[in-house]
Design an enzyme around this catalytic site. Structure first.
Site, PDB file in Angstrom:
ATOM      1  N   ALA A 118      -0.207 108.368  62.477  1.00  0.00           N
ATOM      2  CA  ALA A 118      -1.213 107.321  62.708  1.00  0.00           C
ATOM      3  C   ALA A 118      -0.802 106.581  63.976  1.00  0.00           C
ATOM      4  CB  ALA A 118      -1.232 106.367  61.517  1.00  0.00           C
ATOM      5  N   GLU A 124       6.935 107.939  56.978  1.00  0.00           N
ATOM      6  CA  GLU A 124       6.368 106.617  56.734  1.00  0.00           C
ATOM      7  C   GLU A 124       7.363 105.630  56.129  1.00  0.00           C
ATOM      8  OE1 GLU A 124       4.940 109.462  56.209  1.00  0.00           O
ATOM      9  OE2 GLU A 124       2.826 109.411  56.776  1.00  0.00           O
ATOM     10  N   GLY A 174       0.593 110.999  59.449  1.00  0.00           N
ATOM     11  CA  GLY A 174      -0.819 111.373  59.393  1.00  0.00           C
ATOM     12  C   GLY A 174      -1.095 112.702  60.058  1.00  0.00           C
ATOM     13  N   GLU A 186      -0.362 115.193  57.551  1.00  0.00           N
ATOM     14  CA  GLU A 186      -1.400 115.105  56.508  1.00  0.00           C
ATOM     15  C   GLU A 186      -2.687 115.790  56.947  1.00  0.00           C
ATOM     16  OE1 GLU A 186      -0.730 110.805  56.267  1.00  0.00           O
ATOM     17  OE2 GLU A 186      -0.554 111.042  54.108  1.00  0.00           O
TER      18      GLU A 186
HETATM   19  N1  T1G Z   1       1.777 105.953  67.433  1.00  0.00           N
HETATM   20  C1  T1G Z   1       1.698 105.499  68.702  1.00  0.00           C
HETATM   21  N2  T1G Z   1       2.636 105.719  69.660  1.00  0.00           N
HETATM   22  C2  T1G Z   1       3.712 106.432  69.278  1.00  0.00           C
HETATM   23  C3  T1G Z   1       3.895 106.950  67.965  1.00  0.00           C
HETATM   24  C4  T1G Z   1       2.846 106.684  67.028  1.00  0.00           C
HETATM   25  N3  T1G Z   1       2.888 107.131  65.778  1.00  0.00           N
HETATM   26  N4  T1G Z   1       5.071 107.597  67.930  1.00  0.00           N
HETATM   27  C5  T1G Z   1       5.615 107.500  69.151  1.00  0.00           C
HETATM   28  N5  T1G Z   1       4.810 106.808  69.968  1.00  0.00           N
HETATM   29  C6  T1G Z   1       5.061 106.485  71.370  1.00  0.00           C
HETATM   30  C7  T1G Z   1       6.330 105.667  71.549  1.00  0.00           C
HETATM   31  O1  T1G Z   1       6.050 104.292  71.294  1.00  0.00           O
HETATM   32  C8  T1G Z   1       6.623 105.952  73.020  1.00  0.00           C
HETATM   33  O2  T1G Z   1       5.683 105.202  73.773  1.00  0.00           O
HETATM   34  C9  T1G Z   1       6.227 107.404  73.178  1.00  0.00           C
HETATM   35  O3  T1G Z   1       5.324 107.683  72.067  1.00  0.00           O
HETATM   36  C10 T1G Z   1       7.381 108.370  73.105  1.00  0.00           C
HETATM   37  O4  T1G Z   1       8.088 108.050  71.909  1.00  0.00           O
HETATM   38  C11 T1G Z   1      -1.371 107.397  57.374  1.00  0.00           C
HETATM   39  C12 T1G Z   1       0.347 105.573  58.189  1.00  0.00           C
HETATM   40  C13 T1G Z   1       7.124 111.346  67.683  1.00  0.00           C
HETATM   41  C14 T1G Z   1       9.507 111.984  67.170  1.00  0.00           C
HETATM   42  O5  T1G Z   1       6.509 107.400  62.303  1.00  0.00           O
HETATM   43  O6  T1G Z   1       9.322 109.444  65.447  1.00  0.00           O
HETATM   44  O7  T1G Z   1       1.191 108.281  60.070  1.00  0.00           O
HETATM   45  O8  T1G Z   1       7.276 103.697  74.949  1.00  0.00           O
HETATM   46  O9  T1G Z   1      10.341 107.715  72.965  1.00  0.00           O
HETATM   47  O10 T1G Z   1      11.967 110.572  71.440  1.00  0.00           O
HETATM   48  O11 T1G Z   1       0.423 108.438  56.401  1.00  0.00           O
HETATM   49  O12 T1G Z   1       8.236 108.842  68.706  1.00  0.00           O
HETATM   50  O13 T1G Z   1       6.546 105.831  76.021  1.00  0.00           O
HETATM   51  O14 T1G Z   1       4.890 103.929  75.722  1.00  0.00           O
HETATM   52  O15 T1G Z   1      10.090 108.077  70.466  1.00  0.00           O
HETATM   53  O16 T1G Z   1      10.161 112.339  71.993  1.00  0.00           O
HETATM   54  C15 T1G Z   1       4.119 108.168  61.218  1.00  0.00           C
HETATM   55  C16 T1G Z   1       7.091 107.830  64.999  1.00  0.00           C
HETATM   56  C17 T1G Z   1       3.282 106.961  61.528  1.00  0.00           C
HETATM   57  C18 T1G Z   1       6.319 108.855  64.183  1.00  0.00           C
HETATM   58  C19 T1G Z   1       8.790 111.415  69.490  1.00  0.00           C
HETATM   59  N6  T1G Z   1       4.669 108.705  62.435  1.00  0.00           N
HETATM   60  N7  T1G Z   1       7.456 108.408  66.273  1.00  0.00           N
HETATM   61  O17 T1G Z   1      10.096 111.039  69.844  1.00  0.00           O
HETATM   62  O18 T1G Z   1       9.614 109.974  72.090  1.00  0.00           O
HETATM   63  S1  T1G Z   1       2.677 106.209  60.062  1.00  0.00           S
HETATM   64  C20 T1G Z   1       5.852 108.238  62.899  1.00  0.00           C
HETATM   65  C21 T1G Z   1       8.591 109.168  66.381  1.00  0.00           C
HETATM   66  C22 T1G Z   1       1.523 107.294  59.472  1.00  0.00           C
HETATM   67  C23 T1G Z   1      -0.039 107.970  57.652  1.00  0.00           C
HETATM   68  C24 T1G Z   1       0.943 106.930  58.137  1.00  0.00           C
HETATM   69  C25 T1G Z   1       8.940 109.632  67.762  1.00  0.00           C
HETATM   70  C26 T1G Z   1       8.567 111.113  68.003  1.00  0.00           C
HETATM   71  P1  T1G Z   1       6.120 104.630  75.221  1.00  0.00           P
HETATM   72  P2  T1G Z   1       9.634 108.402  71.840  1.00  0.00           P
HETATM   73  P3  T1G Z   1      10.543 111.054  71.390  1.00  0.00           P
END
Ligand code: T1G
Length: 703
Positions: free
Chosen positions: A72, A134, A111, A114
């Site tokens: 998400a 999450e 997401g 999912e």
């Molecule tokens: N949304 C928006 N921006 C995101 C993002 C996300 N989910 N994940 C990463 N970014 C941005 C981050 O802020 C940075 O931005 C850039 O991407 C590179 O990130 C309904 C509710 C994917 C493994 O928890 O684990 O889905 O600073 O430096 O080392 O069930 O980012 O460059 O502007 O970390 O290559 C679930 C969290 C959400 C994933 C990549 N997903 N992200 O790692 O790059 S909740 C997460 C990560 C959800 C549903 C629920 C890592 C990565 P900027 P980075 P990286």
């Protein structure tokens, strides 16, 4: 594909194209193709459009850039949810009357995973990873993850994946052999392609094969029943809660899996969504989402200089720190030149490094072959000339300013003109060390935390003359080491240790005022700290900090100034290593309360005429946090850190601050300026402004 097949939709993050009988929904929303409102809308529009197009037999959802959908859109958190809501999007995919294929690579998370689980087929590059992280944001999957995942990998694996929040290898997951009697759907992936393959083409070829063999099916995972396996749910939920150490989300996730195990997908998703929305509003989730964002911010600097490309790193000193640092670099694929002053010390350093890798192999973190390959990049010598071709040299020698200055005087004559020269010192003045080299712009600090191959925090220390290139190089190297790198300035203890000293001083004051050793440690660990501060002192050795402080006399205005620790050292109670410190340690090393330690402290308190008081656990926690807040605000006002949130990142990754509390400055913000100002004023009135100086609380509203 000719342009005529492109279907225009008013969506800059998604494009729709037709490739013969295949409808292509391509998401292009850098950096991680997060499920923004526009992406969600584009998916729904695309499915609708291709369902109504008689030419189309099958639909592919795919992504550009570096990964399939990674979750998400975190940027939308904290705002009111907007339609189409993700559960409706994934259900729309599964309900499609034409098969939909997820074409996956990179890290398909939350997401994004999912969405893939709701597709009728999943194909991926074999080096892909998937996960439901999450819980790391204080949430649970909110779009069917807790419902569809067990319907494919079984309840037990799903319980592990959802409550751990870890990333899993696609290849490893696809090897899960469910019991034959389960009618859970096939495997997680219908095809895995070697990582050198062109995924888009491989997916189209895979789908064309299904079309040509007339074997397309609508494999709706939601129609599977969950393969229960023999889970002792009560025991499993207790285990998850214990491991969660105060974090709510993992236990909620486990309970959702339990409560919905016999429900239909629709009822299960309703139950899941209700629990998700509760957590989304929780304080813990707000703190964990803050921590995630703060880490991303900490990595940002406004340097214009490009980092130096680093392949060969010189590490001087094969002791605990040096061997840990060398292990970290080798594990990330760097070549390492380890230097010690004699062969015996060198051999000891190399053995420590090998032991670190053996431990990694034993714990399953890497294969033995991988460890050998990485160790092949280690060279060692007593000859400093072997450092002449290193792009980065880090010293981790004895913590003495003259030793370090003498070393860098030598390095100045040996190393490349553009070599980045880094000291790992914890406390010494880097500007003074830099004064001995001809080009002080090469000098920076890289302050690793022990054990350096495990602890993620790296303080990159900006000395007065450090060049942006040297600093940018260290930040880039830190990212490659998978460290959490934070840029700090030069002062006694930089940012983390300076605050740790202030925190430790306040703990000592409370000891002298009558709080017991046990109560302090119990209050801080119950609140969420990984370890009690006095147990930490015993673990690291009370004499270490005492000796560092002995260079300066006790400030006689300050009764709390580590006087309790001094009393321990005077009585040879140095901690675990002498069998007694603040605690006594039995033959199994288990800490026991020791009346003698308490007596020594009370005796010192009487000698210093410290007024006694009784403490609640809340008093103890508040005083400790106020000490951190006060020092943190001073650090920021002095420009030692770029942001207050950088301090939170330092404390989350270097000092065991509970992540679901966000960090010391985050906590100060939660307390609010009025209450905080009042509390600090009261402490200043009682203990004087040398210990509790005026600080600008309004800074809390910055960044
Ligand atoms: N949304 C928006 N921006 C995101 C993002 C996300 N989910 N994940 C990463 N970014 C941005 C981050 O802020 C940075 O931005 C850039 O991407 C590179 O990130 C309904 C509710 C994917 C493994 O928890 O684990 O889905 O600073 O430096 O080392 O069930 O980012 O460059 O502007 O970390 O290559 C679930 C969290 C959400 C994933 C990549 N997903 N992200 O790692 O790059 S909740 C997460 C990560 C959800 C549903 C629920 C890592 C990565 P900027 P980075 P990286």
């Amino acid at each position: 594909m000719n342009e005529s097949n492109k279907t225009q939709i008013s969506n800059t993050q998604i494009s729709l194209e037709k490739n013969a009988q295949i409808g292509l929904i391509t998401i292009d929303y850098p950096p991680v193709n997060a499920l923004s409102q526009m992406v969600r809308q584009g998916i729904v529009d695309g499915v609708e459009q291709f369902e109504n197009d008689d030419d189309i037999k099958v639909i592919i959802i795919r992504c550009k850039s570096k990964t399939f959908v990674a979750g998400a859109d975190i940027k939308e958190f904290g705002k009111p949810p907007t339609a189409p809501f993700l559960p409706d999007v994934v259900n729309r995919i599964e309900a499609s009357n034409k098969p939909i294929i997820a074409s996956m690579f990179g890290t398909s998370l939350g997401g994004g995973f999912e969405v893939a689980l709701a597709c009728h087929y999943r194909v991926a590059l074999e080096n892909s990873k998937v996960g439901l992280p999450e819980v790391n944001l204080g949430l649970i999957p909110g779009a069917g993850g807790t419902q569809r995942l067990p319907r494919i990998v079984g309840a037990k694996k799903a319980l592990e994946m959802v409550t751990s929040g870890k990333h899993y290898s696609a290849t490893a997951l696809n090897e899960i052999q469910l019991p034959q009697d389960s009618d859970s759907h096939r495997f997680l992936f219908d095809a895995l392609f070697t990582s050198d393959k062109d995924l888009d083409q491989a997916t189209i070829d895979f789908v064309q094969g299904l079309i040509d063999s007339n074997s397309l099916q609508l494999n709706r995972v939601g129609e599977n029943t969950i393969n229960q396996e023999d889970i002792d749910w009560d025991a499993e939920i207790k285990k998850v809660s214990k491991k969660a150490r105060g974090k709510l989300a993992p236990t909620v996730a486990a309970k959702v899996l339990f409560e919905t195990r016999d429900l239909s997908i629709a009822d299960g998703m309703n139950y899941e969504r209700a629990e998700f929305l509760k957590l989304r509003e929780s304080e813990q989730s707000a703190a964990l989402r803050f921590a995630f964002g703060a880490e991303k911010k900490a990595a940002k600097t406004n340097f214009s200089a490009e980092p130096l490309a680093v392949n060969k790193v010189g590490i001087i000193g094969g002791g605990n720190m040096g061997s840990g640092i060398a292990t970290a670099f080798l594990s990330s694929g760097f070549s390492v030149q380890l230097i010690e002053q004699n062969q015996q010390a060198l051999d000891a350093g190399v053995s420590k490094i090998k032991a670190n890798f053996e431990s990694n192999v034993k714990r399953g973190r890497m294969t033995s072959a991988a460890a050998q390959n990485l160790l092949a990049n280690l060279s060692s010598a007593t000859d400093y000339q072997t450092l002449s071709d290193c792009e980065l040299v880090i010293e981790a020698v004895f913590e003495d300013i003259e030793v370090k200055k003498s070393l860098f005087t030598q390095l100045d004559k040996i190393c490349r003109d553009d070599c980045v020269l880094a000291t790992n010192t914890s406390y010494l003045d880097i500007n003074e060390i830099a004064s001995v080299i001809s080009n002080p712009s090469q000098m920076i600090g890289m302050h690793f935390f022990s054990p350096a191959n495990i602890m993620k925090l790296l303080e990159v220390v900006r000395a007065e003359k450090s060049s942006e290139q040297a600093l940018a190089t260290a930040m880039a190297v830190g990212k490659r080491l998978k460290k959490v790198s934070v840029l700090v300035g030069v002062c006694f203890g930089f940012a983390g240790n300076r605050m740790y000293t202030r925190y430790g001083r306040e703990i000592q004051q409370m000891l002298l005022e009558g709080a017991s050793i046990e109560q302090i440690d119990r209050a801080m660990t119950a609140w969420g700290m990984a370890m009690g501060p006095l147990a930490v002192q015993d673990l690291s050795g009370i004499d270490i900090g005492h000796n560092a402080r002995s260079a300066q006399p006790f400030p006689d205005y300050d009764p709390g100034y580590f006087r309790a620790a001094a009393v321990m050292v005077e009585n040879q109670r140095l901690g675990r290593k002498t069998g007694q410190g603040f605690y006594r340690y039995d033959e199994n090393g288990k800490p026991q309360s020791d009346p003698q330690a308490a007596a020594l402290i009370q005796e010192k308190a009487q000698e210093l005429k410290v007024e006694q008081k009784t403490f609640t656990d809340e008093d103890i926690v508040e005083r400790a946090l106020l000490a951190l807040t006060s020092e943190g605000l001073k650090l920021f006002a002095e420009g030692i850190v770029q942001r207050l949130s950088d301090i939170d990142v330092i404390w989350l990754h270097g000092y065991g601050f509970p992540r679901h509390k966000g960090g010391p400055m985050y906590q100060a913000r939660q307390m609010g300026a009025t209450k905080l100002t009042e509390a600090l004023k009261q402490l200043q009135a009682k203990n004087g402004e040398l210990i509790w100086p005026d600080v600008d609380v309004s800074l809390l509203q910055e960044n």
